[in-house]
Design a protein around this motif. Structure first.
Motif, PDB file in Angstrom:
ATOM      1  N   PRO A  96       0.811  -1.226   0.000  1.00  0.00           N
ATOM      2  CA  PRO A  96       0.000   0.000   0.000  1.00  0.00           C
ATOM      3  C   PRO A  96       0.840   1.270   0.000  1.00  0.00           C
ATOM      4  CG  PRO A  96      -0.929  -1.604   1.510  1.00  0.00           C
ATOM      5  CD  PRO A  96       0.386  -2.167   1.057  1.00  0.00           C
ATOM      6  N   LEU A  97       2.023   1.210   0.627  1.00  0.00           N
ATOM      7  CA  LEU A  97       2.953   2.339   0.616  1.00  0.00           C
ATOM      8  C   LEU A  97       4.341   1.812   0.280  1.00  0.00           C
ATOM      9  CD1 LEU A  97       3.795   5.270   1.130  1.00  0.00           C
ATOM     10  CD2 LEU A  97       3.992   4.711   3.571  1.00  0.00           C
ATOM     11  N   VAL A  98       4.906   2.300  -0.816  1.00  0.00           N
ATOM     12  CA  VAL A  98       6.254   1.910  -1.241  1.00  0.00           C
ATOM     13  C   VAL A  98       7.118   3.165  -1.255  1.00  0.00           C
ATOM     14  CG1 VAL A  98       7.661   0.883  -3.066  1.00  0.00           C
ATOM     15  CG2 VAL A  98       5.353   0.002  -2.620  1.00  0.00           C
ATOM     16  N   ILE A  99       8.237   3.106  -0.538  1.00  0.00           N
ATOM     17  CA  ILE A  99       9.133   4.254  -0.390  1.00  0.00           C
ATOM     18  C   ILE A  99      10.496   3.891  -0.964  1.00  0.00           C
ATOM     19  CG2 ILE A  99      10.253   5.830   1.243  1.00  0.00           C
ATOM     20  CD1 ILE A  99       7.951   5.179   3.206  1.00  0.00           C
ATOM     21  N   GLY A 100      11.034   4.747  -1.818  1.00  0.00           N
ATOM     22  CA  GLY A 100      12.370   4.556  -2.364  1.00  0.00           C
ATOM     23  C   GLY A 100      13.346   5.515  -1.704  1.00  0.00           C
ATOM     24  N   ALA A 107       8.687   9.174  -7.748  1.00  0.00           N
ATOM     25  CA  ALA A 107       7.464   9.161  -6.954  1.00  0.00           C
ATOM     26  C   ALA A 107       6.254   9.287  -7.873  1.00  0.00           C
ATOM     27  CB  ALA A 107       7.482  10.302  -5.943  1.00  0.00           C
ATOM     28  N   GLY A 108       5.286   8.402  -7.661  1.00  0.00           N
ATOM     29  CA  GLY A 108       4.099   8.380  -8.496  1.00  0.00           C
ATOM     30  C   GLY A 108       4.197   7.413  -9.652  1.00  0.00           C
ATOM     31  N   ALA A 109       5.398   6.883  -9.901  1.00  0.00           N
ATOM     32  CA  ALA A 109       5.595   5.932 -10.998  1.00  0.00           C
ATOM     33  C   ALA A 109       5.964   4.553 -10.448  1.00  0.00           C
ATOM     34  CB  ALA A 109       6.664   6.437 -11.960  1.00  0.00           C
ATOM     35  N   ASP A 110       7.182   4.413  -9.899  1.00  0.00           N
ATOM     36  CA  ASP A 110       7.584   3.108  -9.365  1.00  0.00           C
ATOM     37  C   ASP A 110       7.530   3.036  -7.841  1.00  0.00           C
ATOM     38  OD1 ASP A 110       9.725   4.834  -9.118  1.00  0.00           O
ATOM     39  OD2 ASP A 110      11.128   3.604 -10.262  1.00  0.00           O
ATOM     40  N   VAL A 111       7.353   4.181  -7.177  1.00  0.00           N
ATOM     41  CA  VAL A 111       7.162   4.234  -5.721  1.00  0.00           C
ATOM     42  C   VAL A 111       6.158   5.339  -5.415  1.00  0.00           C
ATOM     43  CG1 VAL A 111       9.488   3.382  -5.169  1.00  0.00           C
ATOM     44  CG2 VAL A 111       9.106   5.840  -5.415  1.00  0.00           C
ATOM     45  N   HIS A 112       5.615   5.301  -4.193  1.00  0.00           N
ATOM     46  CA  HIS A 112       4.702   6.376  -3.795  1.00  0.00           C
ATOM     47  C   HIS A 112       5.457   7.621  -3.336  1.00  0.00           C
ATOM     48  CE1 HIS A 112       2.114   2.727  -3.183  1.00  0.00           C
ATOM     49  NE2 HIS A 112       1.270   3.499  -3.839  1.00  0.00           N
ATOM     50  N   ALA A 113       6.613   7.409  -2.727  1.00  0.00           N
ATOM     51  CA  ALA A 113       7.385   8.533  -2.199  1.00  0.00           C
ATOM     52  C   ALA A 113       8.868   8.204  -2.256  1.00  0.00           C
ATOM     53  CB  ALA A 113       6.973   8.846  -0.762  1.00  0.00           C
ATOM     54  N   GLN A 118      20.819  13.155  -0.585  1.00  0.00           N
ATOM     55  CA  GLN A 118      21.965  14.039  -0.812  1.00  0.00           C
ATOM     56  C   GLN A 118      22.111  15.009   0.357  1.00  0.00           C
ATOM     57  OE1 GLN A 118      22.580  17.448  -3.966  1.00  0.00           O
ATOM     58  NE2 GLN A 118      23.067  15.486  -4.936  1.00  0.00           N
ATOM     59  N   ARG A 119      23.333  15.102   0.878  1.00  0.00           N
ATOM     60  CA  ARG A 119      23.575  16.017   1.989  1.00  0.00           C
ATOM     61  C   ARG A 119      23.245  17.454   1.580  1.00  0.00           C
ATOM     62  NH1 ARG A 119      26.279  14.027   6.355  1.00  0.00           N
ATOM     63  NH2 ARG A 119      27.291  11.995   6.094  1.00  0.00           N
ATOM     64  N   GLY A 120      22.790  18.219   2.557  1.00  0.00           N
ATOM     65  CA  GLY A 120      22.450  19.604   2.285  1.00  0.00           C
ATOM     66  C   GLY A 120      21.074  19.947   2.811  1.00  0.00           C
ATOM     67  N   HIS A 121      20.528  21.011   2.286  1.00  0.00           N
ATOM     68  CA  HIS A 121      19.279  21.566   2.791  1.00  0.00           C
ATOM     69  C   HIS A 121      18.121  20.571   2.743  1.00  0.00           C
ATOM     70  CE1 HIS A 121      16.404  24.759   3.728  1.00  0.00           C
ATOM     71  NE2 HIS A 121      15.645  24.304   2.746  1.00  0.00           N
ATOM     72  N   HIS A 122      18.067  19.705   1.720  1.00  0.00           N
ATOM     73  CA  HIS A 122      16.911  18.833   1.523  1.00  0.00           C
ATOM     74  C   HIS A 122      17.116  17.408   2.035  1.00  0.00           C
ATOM     75  CE1 HIS A 122      14.731  21.868  -0.656  1.00  0.00           C
ATOM     76  NE2 HIS A 122      15.711  22.014  -1.531  1.00  0.00           N
ATOM     77  N   LEU A 123      18.214  17.130   2.710  1.00  0.00           N
ATOM     78  CA  LEU A 123      18.463  15.783   3.220  1.00  0.00           C
ATOM     79  C   LEU A 123      17.295  15.312   4.090  1.00  0.00           C
ATOM     80  CD1 LEU A 123      20.305  13.327   3.738  1.00  0.00           C
ATOM     81  CD2 LEU A 123      21.298  14.604   5.655  1.00  0.00           C
ATOM     82  N   GLY A 124      16.749  14.128   3.764  1.00  0.00           N
ATOM     83  CA  GLY A 124      15.641  13.565   4.522  1.00  0.00           C
ATOM     84  C   GLY A 124      14.271  14.030   4.074  1.00  0.00           C
ATOM     85  N   ARG A 125      14.217  14.950   3.121  1.00  0.00           N
ATOM     86  CA  ARG A 125      12.934  15.471   2.632  1.00  0.00           C
ATOM     87  C   ARG A 125      12.177  14.388   1.874  1.00  0.00           C
ATOM     88  NH1 ARG A 125      12.121  18.019  -2.492  1.00  0.00           N
ATOM     89  NH2 ARG A 125      10.128  19.113  -2.607  1.00  0.00           N
ATOM     90  N   ILE A 229      17.525  10.450   7.170  1.00  0.00           N
ATOM     91  CA  ILE A 229      16.808   9.624   6.197  1.00  0.00           C
ATOM     92  C   ILE A 229      15.764   8.757   6.902  1.00  0.00           C
ATOM     93  CG2 ILE A 229      17.060   7.720   4.553  1.00  0.00           C
ATOM     94  CD1 ILE A 229      19.869   8.935   3.920  1.00  0.00           C
ATOM     95  N   GLY A 230      16.146   8.162   8.033  1.00  0.00           N
ATOM     96  CA  GLY A 230      15.192   7.375   8.804  1.00  0.00           C
ATOM     97  C   GLY A 230      14.008   8.210   9.257  1.00  0.00           C
ATOM     98  N   GLY A 231      14.278   9.443   9.653  1.00  0.00           N
ATOM     99  CA  GLY A 231      13.198  10.340  10.046  1.00  0.00           C
ATOM    100  C   GLY A 231      12.274  10.658   8.889  1.00  0.00           C
ATOM    101  N   GLY A 232      12.848  10.785   7.689  1.00  0.00           N
ATOM    102  CA  GLY A 232      12.027  11.025   6.507  1.00  0.00           C
ATOM    103  C   GLY A 232      11.105   9.856   6.206  1.00  0.00           C
ATOM    104  N   VAL A 233      11.626   8.642   6.349  1.00  0.00           N
ATOM    105  CA  VAL A 233      10.804   7.449   6.129  1.00  0.00           C
ATOM    106  C   VAL A 233       9.661   7.402   7.139  1.00  0.00           C
ATOM    107  CG1 VAL A 233      10.773   4.927   6.175  1.00  0.00           C
ATOM    108  CG2 VAL A 233      12.684   6.130   5.092  1.00  0.00           C
ATOM    109  N   LEU A 234       9.975   7.666   8.406  1.00  0.00           N
ATOM    110  CA  LEU A 234       8.940   7.649   9.440  1.00  0.00           C
ATOM    111  C   LEU A 234       7.871   8.697   9.149  1.00  0.00           C
ATOM    112  CD1 LEU A 234       7.838   6.631  12.133  1.00  0.00           C
ATOM    113  CD2 LEU A 234       9.352   8.274  13.284  1.00  0.00           C
ATOM    114  N   GLU A 235       8.287   9.888   8.740  1.00  0.00           N
ATOM    115  CA  GLU A 235       7.318  10.938   8.418  1.00  0.00           C
ATOM    116  C   GLU A 235       6.402  10.504   7.277  1.00  0.00           C
ATOM    117  OE1 GLU A 235       7.133  15.487   6.628  1.00  0.00           O
ATOM    118  OE2 GLU A 235       9.044  14.721   7.397  1.00  0.00           O
ATOM    119  N   ALA A 236       6.977   9.880   6.242  1.00  0.00           N
ATOM    120  CA  ALA A 236       6.174   9.428   5.105  1.00  0.00           C
ATOM    121  C   ALA A 236       5.144   8.388   5.542  1.00  0.00           C
ATOM    122  CB  ALA A 236       7.080   8.855   4.020  1.00  0.00           C
TER     123      ALA A 236
END
Length: 250
Positions: A96-100, A107-113, A118-125, A229-236
């Motif tokens: 039901p939820l697939v995360i890459g 996202a929207g093609a082979d995974v849901h999210a 990449q290190r920097g401002h968007h890491l874990g987004r 990254i783990g925090g991003g997965v949990l948030e998703a």
């Protein structure tokens, strides 16, 4: 995820190639069990053993590179954390939820999210449309060092004789060998990562790293990148459970 109360089952290849073995649950494949920051993982020989370990509060780790366990069990969430920099077969209809994790997924093609690595401002987004930033091929900087802190295989062959993780090393020191050729540190620090002894490696392959900060404790605790990254997965997962982004809650 386990610390947040989720039941986690991991699958891996028969000979995992993790570098940061002291903080990788993949180490359970080699040693039978490993504990990372108070969370224990154990190798499981079957799905039945995996569920028994879950009931004991452990993370079961199965040798199952094709993820055949999906034929027997149907998880709410599947996370592809292979970090191959490309999708090597994961499909959006596997759960039901697939995360890459990282580049190679859309996202929207082979995974849901997708979770940015990449290190920097968007890491874990979390990315709900499109892909993560492309792989730069440049290791993240630690005290300004990038490629210098990485250990590279000097030749194709079998990795042998590696120093223990956490060992103090000096620039120019051999920390392992590949078919008799030394793997040499190019800077001083502590040996933070090194592939498992006995693995076959290719010439020029990344096989370990030295942390120039020299803090041995860092070798045995999760780093900032993995934690983000783990925090991003949990948030998703929590976002999906609340039913906020594809219409129905898990």
């Amino acid at each position: 995820l386990r610390q947040a109360g989720l039941s986690v089952v991991m699958t891996d290849i028969a000979e995992p190639r993790a570098l940061r073995r002291a903080v990788s649950f993949a180490t359970a494949i080699y040693e039978g069990s490993v504990t990372v920051e108070g969370v224990e993982a154990r190798r499981a020989a079957s799905a039945e053993e995996a569920w028994a370990l879950l009931r004991r509060g452990c993370i079961p780790v199965l040798v199952d590179p094709e993820c055949r366990i999906l034929q027997e069990q149907h998880p709410e969430v599947l996370v592809d954390a292979i970090l191959a920099k490309r999708n090597i077969g994961t499909r959006i209809d596997w759960a039901p939820l697939v995360i890459g994790i990282g580049p190679g997924f859309t996202a929207g093609a082979d995974v849901h999210a997708v979770v940015e690595t990449q290190r920097g401002h968007h890491l874990g987004r979390i990315i709900y449309e499109g892909s993560a930033a492309a792989n730069t091929g440049i290791p993240g900087a630690v005290l300004g060092y990038t490629r210098e802190r990485v250990l590279w295989a000097p030749a194709a062959g079998t990795l042998r004789g590696g120093l223990p993780i956490g060992s103090r090393v000096e620039a120019g020191q051999a920390v392992a060998e590949v078919d008799g050729q030394p793997v040499t540190a190019t800077l001083s620090g502590v040996l933070r990562g090194l592939m498992h002894d006995g693995l076959r490696v290719e010439a020029g392959e990344k096989i370990g790293d030295v942390d120039p900060r020299g803090v041995r404790e860092y070798c045995f605790t999760i780093g900032d990148k993995a934690r983000a990254i783990g925090g991003g997965v949990l948030e998703a997962i929590l976002h999906a459970r609340a039913g906020h982004w594809w219409g129905q809650a898990l």
